[in-house]
Design a protein around this motif. Structure first.
Motif, PDB file in Angstrom:
ATOM      1  N   THR A 133      -9.077 -40.815 -13.179  1.00  0.00           N
ATOM      2  CA  THR A 133     -10.045 -40.227 -11.974  1.00  0.00           C
ATOM      3  C   THR A 133      -9.518 -38.672 -11.141  1.00  0.00           C
ATOM      4  O   THR A 133      -9.846 -38.981  -9.865  1.00  0.00           O
ATOM      5  CB  THR A 133      -9.666 -41.960 -10.849  1.00  0.00           C
ATOM      6  OG1 THR A 133      -8.480 -42.274 -10.861  1.00  0.00           O
ATOM      7  CG2 THR A 133     -10.141 -43.151 -11.748  1.00  0.00           C
ATOM      8  N   PHE A 134      -8.518 -38.840 -11.513  1.00  0.00           N
ATOM      9  CA  PHE A 134      -8.198 -37.548 -11.339  1.00  0.00           C
ATOM     10  C   PHE A 134      -8.816 -36.453 -10.948  1.00  0.00           C
ATOM     11  O   PHE A 134      -9.353 -35.603 -11.400  1.00  0.00           O
ATOM     12  CB  PHE A 134      -6.534 -37.180 -12.003  1.00  0.00           C
ATOM     13  CG  PHE A 134      -5.857 -35.895 -11.238  1.00  0.00           C
ATOM     14  CD1 PHE A 134      -5.921 -35.640  -9.828  1.00  0.00           C
ATOM     15  CD2 PHE A 134      -5.501 -34.900 -11.634  1.00  0.00           C
ATOM     16  CE1 PHE A 134      -4.751 -34.988  -8.971  1.00  0.00           C
ATOM     17  CE2 PHE A 134      -4.895 -33.651 -11.220  1.00  0.00           C
ATOM     18  CZ  PHE A 134      -4.010 -33.946 -10.505  1.00  0.00           C
ATOM     19  N   PRO A 135      -9.287 -35.690  -9.461  1.00  0.00           N
ATOM     20  CA  PRO A 135      -9.977 -35.043  -9.253  1.00  0.00           C
ATOM     21  C   PRO A 135     -10.143 -33.468 -10.125  1.00  0.00           C
ATOM     22  O   PRO A 135     -11.072 -33.070  -9.671  1.00  0.00           O
ATOM     23  CB  PRO A 135     -10.719 -34.498  -7.680  1.00  0.00           C
ATOM     24  CG  PRO A 135      -9.769 -36.125  -7.618  1.00  0.00           C
ATOM     25  CD  PRO A 135      -8.604 -36.809  -8.741  1.00  0.00           C
ATOM     26  N   LEU A 152      -5.527 -32.174  -1.733  1.00  0.00           N
ATOM     27  CA  LEU A 152      -5.914 -32.127  -3.488  1.00  0.00           C
ATOM     28  C   LEU A 152      -5.500 -30.630  -4.201  1.00  0.00           C
ATOM     29  O   LEU A 152      -4.997 -30.086  -4.721  1.00  0.00           O
ATOM     30  CB  LEU A 152      -6.509 -32.982  -4.053  1.00  0.00           C
ATOM     31  CG  LEU A 152      -6.418 -34.247  -3.418  1.00  0.00           C
ATOM     32  CD1 LEU A 152      -7.752 -35.284  -4.942  1.00  0.00           C
ATOM     33  CD2 LEU A 152      -4.881 -34.912  -4.298  1.00  0.00           C
TER      34      LEU A 152
ATOM     35  N   ALA B 240       0.985 -32.967   1.272  1.00  0.00           N
ATOM     36  CA  ALA B 240       0.037 -32.118   0.555  1.00  0.00           C
ATOM     37  C   ALA B 240       0.471 -31.272   0.241  1.00  0.00           C
ATOM     38  O   ALA B 240       0.306 -30.974  -1.290  1.00  0.00           O
ATOM     39  CB  ALA B 240      -0.961 -32.564   1.467  1.00  0.00           C
ATOM     40  N   LEU B 476      -3.123 -39.208  -1.904  1.00  0.00           N
ATOM     41  CA  LEU B 476      -1.635 -38.213  -2.283  1.00  0.00           C
ATOM     42  C   LEU B 476      -1.250 -39.437  -3.091  1.00  0.00           C
ATOM     43  O   LEU B 476      -0.443 -38.971  -3.848  1.00  0.00           O
ATOM     44  CB  LEU B 476      -1.453 -37.893  -1.023  1.00  0.00           C
ATOM     45  CG  LEU B 476      -1.576 -36.837  -0.273  1.00  0.00           C
ATOM     46  CD1 LEU B 476      -0.527 -36.771   0.638  1.00  0.00           C
ATOM     47  CD2 LEU B 476      -2.205 -35.669  -0.623  1.00  0.00           C
ATOM     48  N   TRP B 479      -2.321 -39.878  -6.906  1.00  0.00           N
ATOM     49  CA  TRP B 479      -2.243 -39.219  -8.427  1.00  0.00           C
ATOM     50  C   TRP B 479      -0.760 -38.346  -8.050  1.00  0.00           C
ATOM     51  O   TRP B 479      -0.818 -37.552  -7.741  1.00  0.00           O
ATOM     52  CB  TRP B 479      -3.442 -38.177  -8.496  1.00  0.00           C
ATOM     53  CG  TRP B 479      -4.427 -38.898  -8.750  1.00  0.00           C
ATOM     54  CD1 TRP B 479      -5.032 -39.154  -9.903  1.00  0.00           C
ATOM     55  CD2 TRP B 479      -5.964 -38.851  -7.990  1.00  0.00           C
ATOM     56  NE1 TRP B 479      -6.150 -39.912  -9.363  1.00  0.00           N
ATOM     57  CE2 TRP B 479      -6.545 -39.894  -8.362  1.00  0.00           C
ATOM     58  CE3 TRP B 479      -5.997 -38.351  -6.433  1.00  0.00           C
ATOM     59  CZ2 TRP B 479      -8.136 -39.825  -7.613  1.00  0.00           C
ATOM     60  CZ3 TRP B 479      -6.787 -38.880  -5.824  1.00  0.00           C
ATOM     61  CH2 TRP B 479      -8.276 -39.320  -6.574  1.00  0.00           C
TER      62      TRP B 479
END
Lengths: 519, 519
Positions: A133-135, A152, B240, B476, B479
């Motif tokens: 699922t990590f974009p 991200l 982040a 956050l 992942w």
């Protein structure tokens, strides 16, 4: 809540804090971790044991007996290669995106991609990641897609380089100005001026959902006495500070509520502004801007960060401008003696090539972006930045000083100002001498109808005509206002230029523009 | 406007700009001016001619043949003494507040107040001043009165020292963090989080008076898609960024719409925030705060600015704390090994002295300011700052990591956090470990009812419960989120402490608080 038990206070010491640290966490400080950048530079003749590194798994290749892990920590564009035995108990946790701490031996690598690699003995997965699922993917992802997840996006290797560039640029500029005894200041963000009602400002009001308001059912007093705005430029306040401590500068957020959708504009951005006191003409102000940018370029050009930008492989999965183009930009800023041409001469020059342009250059109108582009490309040899000076008075801000005596052969009044143009990007800075004489300033404000706002206070005193919330700015001229001038530079736009980023939206971690303010 | 004449562009060169410089202004650059601070340090054995200085007239004493002019330029608290012959043609213009350039000889002074003085040959009044109306007087003026004119207040000698202190502190901190490879960042000012509806936030909306809106008579689309606020802390965004480049910091304006009227609070102030990645416990975070402040103190203690603060005469017309008290503060920060005591031990200690306090210390309640004061005065020996750690979970923010395992002898759950207290001022910084585990964070948010705001998007996906605009912050943790922690420090409050300024309103040039936002 239980009542407090009769505790006996322990002796007050550093030891106290240790009491609460689970023993399983204590091993951590035993061996200081090294950054990936540091390790990549380290080429010991013999293998080094007990090397600790932490970072994020960028990719994993599984072979029969080993996994090859690419590890990044933001300190370098290139990753570190780590070898983990497939049978290692924790090997399964080495998924893309995971935050890990690896301990092992730093040994010469038989592979072609790196001089050394880490042979991992101990794996600690500190922050697991569901790779499915990590974009963020190693493959190419469009800037538009990455922009949908600003929280991200900084994890991509190129975005980490951009963050480091910003940091190093701030440090370099801070040192530059400190070396010249400029005072770094914090002008206000919430201000009283609405920028002459141009409408491109944000207003600031307290949220109304305070517990008090709800409880009382009453409407509260306004928080401030009158309408307040987010600053669009710190210049006016900087001028006040320059009259106290001489030369000043700031790197401050500023705001524009522009309903435009371009690659050059944001609603929130950082502006570097400097104001010089006791300068009589524009030359020293341009010298300062030029010296500052030359110092920035020469101080950073050899840093690991800029080397990452200049020597990245073409397929680093980024949308940066070509590395040789970016290199030319850094070298251009480092060159001496940037050309300076007056607006009037520039218009004459453009008229000689008028067939090239969609819009005919006209003295008295602003330069179109095709005109600026031509000037930036041709006068600076496609490399050096170019100062265009002395624009017509009627298209410039009220506070700019009129050129006196007027230059001969010029069709109308001009002001002592400049725009600084660079190839491709065009304007990155603008500055001027400020009108420091009370009567002249009031004349201009009267002409531009800045006076006599009905909402403004102080209109009763004939000696202090109402000037739309700018009474204090006029006041500065009443007592000891020396000739002064300064400039403003869009910091994010400059960084975009130097990084080769195509749009300022990709230079700022959490960009805000019309319709967009994520996170 | 006349049409553009057929100009022949001159050769493009630096010379162009000179064309517009009136010849009367050209002499200026011939002799570089020296600052007052520089001259006061300069004690040549023989008299030096052609010395140029510019600055503002602080006072004038007229004697029979001469006028004694006190000149200040913000570079030093002490003024320079200049002697001008009364019969000098320009002598009349040397009024209090005037901006002048003086040229003359730097000679040993027969007077007791200074080693050298300027015997002026040439006087240039660059910015005249009507001394009768000039609001800044050499005599004592109350801080309240000076606060009514923030645009002029920086011109008082003490306020210039405060501006320089801020500048030097920024430069010193920038160097400190660069030396530790922390990345300096610019987190956003306009944000989506309303700080859990606490009501102490400002909302941001574009001014509605755009020409478009008026012309069309139409109500426009909202500028951003949902309600936006001025940030109250950059911490969440820093977290982040820390997941991209490791250790990060920022010095950023933050905003609170507090309707309170105290000497400690402003609606707009600068906060220094740092976030460390890959740290397992609170010790290194406190070490960082301690090292940073010690470095600041030791790097600046011998600067001319701090010497001005420490050795000013008692009657310098300021409201600063006594110089020996200020000296103790600088020395306190420079000391090693600041005490660290847990909240629970602190409460037990306070209970032993319960008769001293108006409010009885209770485990589970916040420390009252009288309690903090006692701890700051007694545990640090009235000198060293004191860390108070591990406060009860239920009175602290949702993002703080719960202490595990719980300490024995403690009545309830605590979090890994600290407040940093200094004598007199009490809290100047606070920090914590952040909850980095997804399930734990969601648990706390559920408990604190941060979830399930109806206005929030994304509530349909059961795997991504609605968390009131903080989805991205929760993300956050999905992942690769390593253990991390950081702190925030009120920069203006710290500067007030180090300068001996009694209220933060007098430390900030253009202070904004409930009911007040001048200029």
């Amino acid at each position: 809540m239980r009542p407090a038990p009769p505790l006996r206070p322990s002796s007050v010491s550093r030891v106290l804090i240790r009491r609460h640290v689970p023993s399983s966490h204590r091993h951590v400080s035993q061996q200081a971790a090294r950054s990936v950048a540091e390790l990549l530079q380290w080429r010991p003749a013999q293998k080094a044991d007990d090397v600790v590194v932490h970072g994020f798994v960028r990719s994993v290749r599984s072979m029969k007996t080993h996994r090859f892990v690419s590890l990044g920590d933001g300190s370098s564009l290139a990753p570190l290669q780590a070898l983990v035995e497939s049978k290692h108990a924790e090997a399964e946790g080495l998924t893309v995106g995971a935050a890990v701490r690896l301990t092992g031996s730093w040994v010469a690598s038989p592979g072609a991609g790196q001089s050394h690699e880490l042979h991992v003995g101990k794996v600690e997965v500190l922050g697991p990641s569901d790779a499915k699922t990590f974009p963020i993917q190693k493959k190419y992802q469009t800037p538009e897609y990455l922009r949908t997840m600003p929280h991200l996006r900084p994890r991509t290797p190129v975005n980490a380089v951009l963050l480091r560039l910003r940091s190093e640029a701030i440090a370099s500029l801070t040192q530059f100005f400190a070396g010249r005894s400029f005072t770094q200041t914090h002008p206000p963000i919430i201000t009283s001026s609405d920028c002459e009602g141009a409408g491109e400002v944000f207003t600031v009001t307290p949220a109304n959902n305070t517990p008090d308001a709800v409880d009382n059912g009453s409407s509260q007093e306004p928080f401030f006495r009158s309408k307040k705005y987010l600053t669009v430029s710190t210049q006016l306040h900087l001028e006040a500070l320059a009259q106290a401590v001489g030369n000043v500068w700031t790197l401050s957020p500023v705001f524009r509520a522009e309903r435009s959708d371009t690659s050059r504009h944001l609603s929130e951005f950082y502006m570097l502004e400097a104001e010089m006191s006791f300068v009589d003409h524009l030359g020293p102000v341009m010298d300062l801007a030029e010296d500052m940018l030359r110092s920035l370029s020469t101080s950073l050009a050899n840093s690991a960060t800029v080397q990452d930008l200049l020597f990245r492989s073409r397929n680093s999965g980024s949308d940066l401008a070509p590395a040789d183009e970016v290199k030319r930009r850094w070298e251009g800023l480092a060159r001496q003696d940037w050309p300076r041409i007056t607006y009037s001469d520039a218009v004459a020059l453009l008229l000689q090539r008028a067939d090239r342009f969609t819009h005919k250059p006209i003295w008295g109108a602003g330069l179109q972006s095709e005109h600026e582009k031509y000037l930036a490309e041709h006068i600076g040899g496609g490399e050096k930045p170019v100062f265009v000076t002395h624009y017509p008075r009627d298209i410039k801000a009220f506070y700019m000083r009129e050129t006196q005596p007027a230059a001969p052969d010029v069709p109308g009044a001009t002001v002592d100002c400049f725009d600084l143009l660079v190839p491709e990007f065009c304007e990155i800075a603008g500055g001027s001498m400020r009108e420091h004489r009370l009567d002249h300033l009031l004349d201009v404000m009267r002409r531009q109808r800045i006076q006599k706002s009905p909402s403004s206070e102080g209109g009763a005193d004939p000696d202090k005509p109402s000037v739309n919330g700018l009474e204090w700015y006029v006041d500065l001229r009443r007592w000891g206002c020396p000739p002064h001038g300064g400039f403003g530079l869009g910091f994010d736009r400059l960084l975009s230029y130097l990084a080769g980023v195509q749009t300022v939206r990709d230079m700022v971690s959490f960009p805000r523009w019309y319709g967009r303010c994520d996170c």
